[in-house]
Design a protein around this motif. Structure first.
Motif, PDB file in Angstrom:
ATOM      1  N   PRO A   1      -0.456   2.513  -5.318  1.00  0.00           N
ATOM      2  CA  PRO A   1      -1.861   2.675  -4.906  1.00  0.00           C
ATOM      3  C   PRO A   1      -2.413   1.464  -4.172  1.00  0.00           C
ATOM      4  O   PRO A   1      -3.195   1.604  -3.222  1.00  0.00           O
ATOM      5  CB  PRO A   1      -2.580   2.900  -6.239  1.00  0.00           C
ATOM      6  N   LYS A   2      -1.981   0.283  -4.565  1.00  0.00           N
ATOM      7  CA  LYS A   2      -2.482  -0.930  -3.904  1.00  0.00           C
ATOM      8  C   LYS A   2      -1.978  -1.029  -2.470  1.00  0.00           C
ATOM      9  O   LYS A   2      -2.732  -1.327  -1.545  1.00  0.00           O
ATOM     10  CB  LYS A   2      -2.057  -2.164  -4.699  1.00  0.00           C
ATOM     11  N   VAL A   3      -0.679  -0.791  -2.289  1.00  0.00           N
ATOM     12  CA  VAL A   3      -0.121  -0.973  -0.957  1.00  0.00           C
ATOM     13  C   VAL A   3      -0.546   0.156  -0.015  1.00  0.00           C
ATOM     14  O   VAL A   3      -0.627  -0.033   1.205  1.00  0.00           O
ATOM     15  CB  VAL A   3       1.421  -1.080  -1.033  1.00  0.00           C
ATOM     16  N   MET A   4      -0.837   1.341  -0.560  1.00  0.00           N
ATOM     17  CA  MET A   4      -1.233   2.472   0.272  1.00  0.00           C
ATOM     18  C   MET A   4      -2.691   2.431   0.695  1.00  0.00           C
ATOM     19  O   MET A   4      -3.101   3.163   1.588  1.00  0.00           O
ATOM     20  CB  MET A   4      -0.960   3.788  -0.455  1.00  0.00           C
ATOM     21  N   ASP A   5      -3.468   1.596   0.076  1.00  0.00           N
ATOM     22  CA  ASP A   5      -4.899   1.509   0.374  1.00  0.00           C
ATOM     23  C   ASP A   5      -5.122   0.546   1.545  1.00  0.00           C
ATOM     24  O   ASP A   5      -4.906  -0.658   1.420  1.00  0.00           O
ATOM     25  CB  ASP A   5      -5.656   1.032  -0.859  1.00  0.00           C
ATOM     26  N   ILE A   6      -5.519   1.087   2.690  1.00  0.00           N
ATOM     27  CA  ILE A   6      -5.787   0.230   3.849  1.00  0.00           C
ATOM     28  C   ILE A   6      -7.290   0.073   4.102  1.00  0.00           C
ATOM     29  O   ILE A   6      -7.690  -0.488   5.113  1.00  0.00           O
ATOM     30  CB  ILE A   6      -5.099   0.779   5.109  1.00  0.00           C
ATOM     31  N   SER A   7      -8.095   0.555   3.172  1.00  0.00           N
ATOM     32  CA  SER A   7      -9.553   0.531   3.377  1.00  0.00           C
ATOM     33  C   SER A   7     -10.107  -0.884   3.433  1.00  0.00           C
ATOM     34  O   SER A   7     -11.184  -1.115   3.993  1.00  0.00           O
ATOM     35  CB  SER A   7     -10.257   1.320   2.272  1.00  0.00           C
ATOM     36  N   ASP A   8      -9.393  -1.846   2.833  1.00  0.00           N
ATOM     37  CA  ASP A   8      -9.904  -3.213   2.825  1.00  0.00           C
ATOM     38  C   ASP A   8      -9.431  -4.028   4.026  1.00  0.00           C
ATOM     39  O   ASP A   8      -9.697  -5.233   4.114  1.00  0.00           O
ATOM     40  CB  ASP A   8      -9.503  -3.915   1.527  1.00  0.00           C
ATOM     41  N   GLU A   9      -8.717  -3.376   4.951  1.00  0.00           N
ATOM     42  CA  GLU A   9      -8.321  -4.080   6.172  1.00  0.00           C
ATOM     43  C   GLU A   9      -9.566  -4.401   6.998  1.00  0.00           C
ATOM     44  O   GLU A   9     -10.475  -3.573   7.109  1.00  0.00           O
ATOM     45  CB  GLU A   9      -7.372  -3.217   7.006  1.00  0.00           C
ATOM     46  N   PRO A  10      -9.638  -5.580   7.609  1.00  0.00           N
ATOM     47  CA  PRO A  10     -10.798  -5.906   8.446  1.00  0.00           C
ATOM     48  C   PRO A  10     -10.887  -5.001   9.671  1.00  0.00           C
ATOM     49  O   PRO A  10      -9.878  -4.456  10.136  1.00  0.00           O
ATOM     50  CB  PRO A  10     -10.562  -7.359   8.832  1.00  0.00           C
ATOM     51  N   GLN A  11     -12.071  -4.855  10.199  1.00  0.00           N
ATOM     52  CA  GLN A  11     -12.289  -3.968  11.337  1.00  0.00           C
ATOM     53  C   GLN A  11     -11.447  -4.358  12.539  1.00  0.00           C
ATOM     54  O   GLN A  11     -10.976  -3.495  13.290  1.00  0.00           O
ATOM     55  CB  GLN A  11     -13.779  -3.972  11.727  1.00  0.00           C
ATOM     56  N   GLU A  12     -11.199  -5.643  12.710  1.00  0.00           N
ATOM     57  CA  GLU A  12     -10.417  -6.065  13.869  1.00  0.00           C
ATOM     58  C   GLU A  12      -8.978  -5.564  13.801  1.00  0.00           C
ATOM     59  O   GLU A  12      -8.323  -5.373  14.830  1.00  0.00           O
ATOM     60  CB  GLU A  12     -10.455  -7.593  14.028  1.00  0.00           C
ATOM     61  N   VAL A  13      -8.468  -5.304  12.599  1.00  0.00           N
ATOM     62  CA  VAL A  13      -7.137  -4.707  12.466  1.00  0.00           C
ATOM     63  C   VAL A  13      -7.160  -3.266  12.957  1.00  0.00           C
ATOM     64  O   VAL A  13      -6.272  -2.834  13.702  1.00  0.00           O
ATOM     65  CB  VAL A  13      -6.642  -4.793  11.006  1.00  0.00           C
ATOM     66  N   PHE A  14      -8.168  -2.507  12.553  1.00  0.00           N
ATOM     67  CA  PHE A  14      -8.290  -1.122  13.030  1.00  0.00           C
ATOM     68  C   PHE A  14      -8.496  -1.078  14.540  1.00  0.00           C
ATOM     69  O   PHE A  14      -7.965  -0.195  15.226  1.00  0.00           O
ATOM     70  CB  PHE A  14      -9.441  -0.418  12.316  1.00  0.00           C
ATOM     71  N   ASP A  15      -9.256  -2.037  15.058  1.00  0.00           N
ATOM     72  CA  ASP A  15      -9.448  -2.100  16.512  1.00  0.00           C
ATOM     73  C   ASP A  15      -8.118  -2.382  17.220  1.00  0.00           C
ATOM     74  O   ASP A  15      -7.855  -1.846  18.302  1.00  0.00           O
ATOM     75  CB  ASP A  15     -10.455  -3.198  16.871  1.00  0.00           C
ATOM     76  N   LEU A  16      -7.303  -3.225  16.600  1.00  0.00           N
ATOM     77  CA  LEU A  16      -6.014  -3.574  17.187  1.00  0.00           C
ATOM     78  C   LEU A  16      -5.086  -2.368  17.246  1.00  0.00           C
ATOM     79  O   LEU A  16      -4.438  -2.113  18.267  1.00  0.00           O
ATOM     80  CB  LEU A  16      -5.363  -4.697  16.370  1.00  0.00           C
ATOM     81  N   TYR A  17      -5.023  -1.592  16.153  1.00  0.00           N
ATOM     82  CA  TYR A  17      -4.090  -0.470  16.055  1.00  0.00           C
ATOM     83  C   TYR A  17      -4.622   0.816  16.695  1.00  0.00           C
ATOM     84  O   TYR A  17      -3.840   1.751  16.920  1.00  0.00           O
ATOM     85  CB  TYR A  17      -3.721  -0.213  14.594  1.00  0.00           C
ATOM     86  N   GLY A  18      -5.906   0.893  16.958  1.00  0.00           N
ATOM     87  CA  GLY A  18      -6.426   2.049  17.665  1.00  0.00           C
ATOM     88  C   GLY A  18      -7.260   2.981  16.808  1.00  0.00           C
ATOM     89  O   GLY A  18      -7.306   2.855  15.578  1.00  0.00           O
ATOM     90  N   PRO A  19      -7.946   3.933  17.437  1.00  0.00           N
ATOM     91  CA  PRO A  19      -8.913   4.787  16.747  1.00  0.00           C
ATOM     92  C   PRO A  19      -8.312   5.663  15.652  1.00  0.00           C
ATOM     93  O   PRO A  19      -9.019   6.052  14.720  1.00  0.00           O
ATOM     94  CB  PRO A  19      -9.505   5.639  17.878  1.00  0.00           C
ATOM     95  N   ASP A  20      -7.040   6.003  15.722  1.00  0.00           N
ATOM     96  CA  ASP A  20      -6.424   6.841  14.678  1.00  0.00           C
ATOM     97  C   ASP A  20      -6.072   6.059  13.419  1.00  0.00           C
ATOM     98  O   ASP A  20      -5.689   6.656  12.403  1.00  0.00           O
ATOM     99  CB  ASP A  20      -5.140   7.497  15.203  1.00  0.00           C
ATOM    100  N   SER A  21      -6.160   4.746  13.477  1.00  0.00           N
ATOM    101  CA  SER A  21      -5.604   3.932  12.399  1.00  0.00           C
ATOM    102  C   SER A  21      -6.365   4.049  11.081  1.00  0.00           C
ATOM    103  O   SER A  21      -5.835   3.691  10.026  1.00  0.00           O
ATOM    104  CB  SER A  21      -5.545   2.457  12.826  1.00  0.00           C
ATOM    105  N   LYS A  22      -7.594   4.562  11.113  1.00  0.00           N
ATOM    106  CA  LYS A  22      -8.341   4.756   9.868  1.00  0.00           C
ATOM    107  C   LYS A  22      -8.028   6.100   9.216  1.00  0.00           C
ATOM    108  O   LYS A  22      -8.502   6.355   8.105  1.00  0.00           O
ATOM    109  CB  LYS A  22      -9.844   4.653  10.140  1.00  0.00           C
ATOM    110  N   ASP A  23      -7.252   6.925   9.885  1.00  0.00           N
ATOM    111  CA  ASP A  23      -6.928   8.247   9.372  1.00  0.00           C
ATOM    112  C   ASP A  23      -5.543   8.202   8.723  1.00  0.00           C
ATOM    113  O   ASP A  23      -4.527   8.167   9.412  1.00  0.00           O
ATOM    114  CB  ASP A  23      -6.936   9.261  10.521  1.00  0.00           C
ATOM    115  N   PRO A  24      -5.458   8.177   7.392  1.00  0.00           N
ATOM    116  CA  PRO A  24      -4.162   8.047   6.718  1.00  0.00           C
ATOM    117  C   PRO A  24      -3.184   9.132   7.148  1.00  0.00           C
ATOM    118  O   PRO A  24      -3.538  10.296   7.297  1.00  0.00           O
ATOM    119  CB  PRO A  24      -4.526   8.191   5.234  1.00  0.00           C
TER     120      PRO A  24
END
Length: 508
Positions: A314-337
């Motif tokens: 559960p800890k490693v699968m949770d990406i919700s605590d990643e900073p916004q700049e990480v999601f910006d880096l990986y692209g708009p789909d990156s918040k969708d598990p």
């Protein structure tokens, strides 16, 4: 309490009780004296000294000649200092076209619609999907290519983000295979044989190198949920084959249950679960003492791993605590598990946890028709996140000891399959030459290796067979592919079968 009541976890069969009584002091010493000291020493020293969980201490000179030889083979690994500690393999299932990505062929521009010369094809095998065409019309890519980076490498406009990291890549343009259809081709890449039943490449690595994280599997698989399911994927592609089942890849899924059957059953709490597993371990150990079945030992390890994973996953699968700049880096789909982009973030997190082999599968690259639109979608879904993974690993200092691999099971033909239009065409399977790339630990960066002819149909310099690719990957991990074997049904098997050579010109 009734006199007939008994503890259900204590076996009361007369035959088993007799076996237990026969397990006297002499038998115990014969069976365990040679290995118990090593086990005790390993327990005292822990995993940190050797950098991996040992699988061989308990088998030291206690089994059959074959078992002892297997133990000796494992003890010798790594055969030399590894260049990489871990691998992330981005598998583009379906066969991405090299002509629309990395293998730039400008001379094709004036050959639109002309038949492929017989001198180029040389009577080579075609699939049943294009064998009946009266002509094989040449079709150049409609996409522009430009040179990028200090290496001035040609990259398609479909991959603008990958173009930004091209100086970190080792692009291999001359990979080739004998397999011309999807299932045997992808099985060949993953297991070293076109027929199913062999261990996957990740399982071989897990078997040989063990684990650097006792709370997570050493081989983890992620499959994109947002990919076109044009060709099926089978669990045997990350299976253990004839190796013990503890070495099979574990698929992590998006959603409530990332690993099937990992959560506690309804009505159980953590204490109940732990007690149940302890009793189950006792039963399995007793069965192992009686039958000496290696799969029982593997089962014990799997149950123990499952219990530890209840906390770690559960800890490693949770990406919700990643900073916004990480999601910006990986692209708009990156918040969708479950998307490819989100899986790339998960891959980075797993590599940070020292998972040895992480494999991402992204389907949808089988473009027999509608290739321009299909390739555009596939590249849009994967390009930014792929480049982001390279950048992210690099800035965290992980790329220097991580090998990144990108590629599919074969490439595509220079001729169009079926109807041909300037902006709408398809390409058939082409195993004679196609492009893959590596990046990170162990390989030279900013280079293109190998050359194909003007039609991207035949190799004219530096061929790299599938077994060569596998041998090179093992070499980067510190393993001599010719010495890394496992005896099964009277024969010694290896990932590269009886072929393969290390491509030393690409090694750093």
């Amino acid at each position: 309490m009734s006199e007939h009541h008994h503890d259900p976890f204590k076996p009361h069969l007369p035959e088993l009780e007799q076996l237990k009584r026969n397990w006297d002091r002499r038998n115990f010493l014969i069976k365990t004296s040679m290995g118990i000291g090593a086990v005790a020493l390993g327990s005292l020293l822990g995993n940190g000294l050797f950098g991996k969980t040992s699988k061989v201490t308990a088998t030291a000179n206690t089994g059959t000649a074959d078992e002892n030889l297997e133990a000796e083979i494992l003890r010798a690994i790594p055969h030399f200092a590894p260049r990489a500690k871990r691998v992330v393999y981005l598998f583009m299932a379906g066969g991405p076209s090299q002509l629309e990505t990395f293998d730039y062929k400008p001379k094709l521009v004036d050959m639109f619609g002309k038949p492929l010369p017989d001198s180029v094809r040389q009577g080579q095998r075609l699939t049943g999907m294009s064998a009946n065409q009266s002509i094989l019309p040449i079709v150049p890519s409609i996409y522009k290519f430009n040179q990028h980076g200090a290496s001035q490498t040609w990259v398609s406009e479909l991959l603008p983000h990958t173009a930004e990291v091209v100086d970190d890549l080792c692009i291999i343009k001359t990979v080739h295979s004998e397999a011309i259809n999807h299932d045997p081709a992808i099985t060949f890449f993953q297991t070293g044989n076109q027929l199913p039943g062999r261990p996957s490449i990740g399982s071989w690595i897990s078997y040989g190198l063990g684990s650097d994280n006792e709370n997570l599997p050493s081989f983890i698989v992620l499959v994109s949920k947002n990919a076109v399911k044009d060709q099926p994927l089978y669990a045997r592609l990350w299976g253990n084959g004839f190796l013990a089942s503890e070495y099979q890849g574990v698929q992590f899924r998006a959603g409530k249950d990332p690993v099937l059957f990992l959560d506690n059953p309804e009505g159980y709490d953590g204490t109940d679960r732990k007690e149940m597993l302890e009793y189950l371990t006792k039963l399995n150990k007793f069965q192992n003492e009686v039958n000496a079945d290696p799969e029982v030992e593997a089962r014990i390890k799997q149950y123990e791993m499952a219990y530890r994973m209840q906390t770690s996953v559960p800890k490693v699968m949770d990406i919700s605590d990643e900073p916004q700049e990480v999601f910006d880096l990986y692209g708009p789909d990156s918040k969708d598990p479950g998307t490819f982009a989100a899986n790339c973030i998960l891959a980075r997190k797993l590599l940070e946890k020292d998972v040895k082999f992480v494999q991402l599968y992204h389907q949808g690259w089988d473009h027999h028709g509608g290739l321009p639109a299909g390739m555009a979608k596939q590249c849009k879904d994967t390009d930014q996140a792929t480049a982001a993974l390279i950048k992210d690993l690099k800035r965290r200092g992980l790329l220097e000891d991580t090998l990144v691999v990108w590629g599919g099971e074969f490439g595509r033909t220079v001729y169009s399959q079926g109807k041909l239009a300037a902006d709408n065409y398809g390409r058939d399977h082409h195993p004679r030459c196609f492009t893959m790339w590596m990046a990170g630990a162990g390989v030279k960066h900013g280079i293109s290796y190998g050359e194909t002819d003007d039609f991207s149909y035949n190799i004219i310099k530096d061929p790299v067979h599938v077994h060569d690719f596998q041998a090179t990957l093992l070499n980067i991990m510190g393993i001599d592919h010719e010495r890394f074997t496992y005896k099964f049904q009277g024969r010694r098997f290896r990932l590269t079968d009886v072929e393969g050579k290390v491509v030393r010109d690409i090694l750093s």
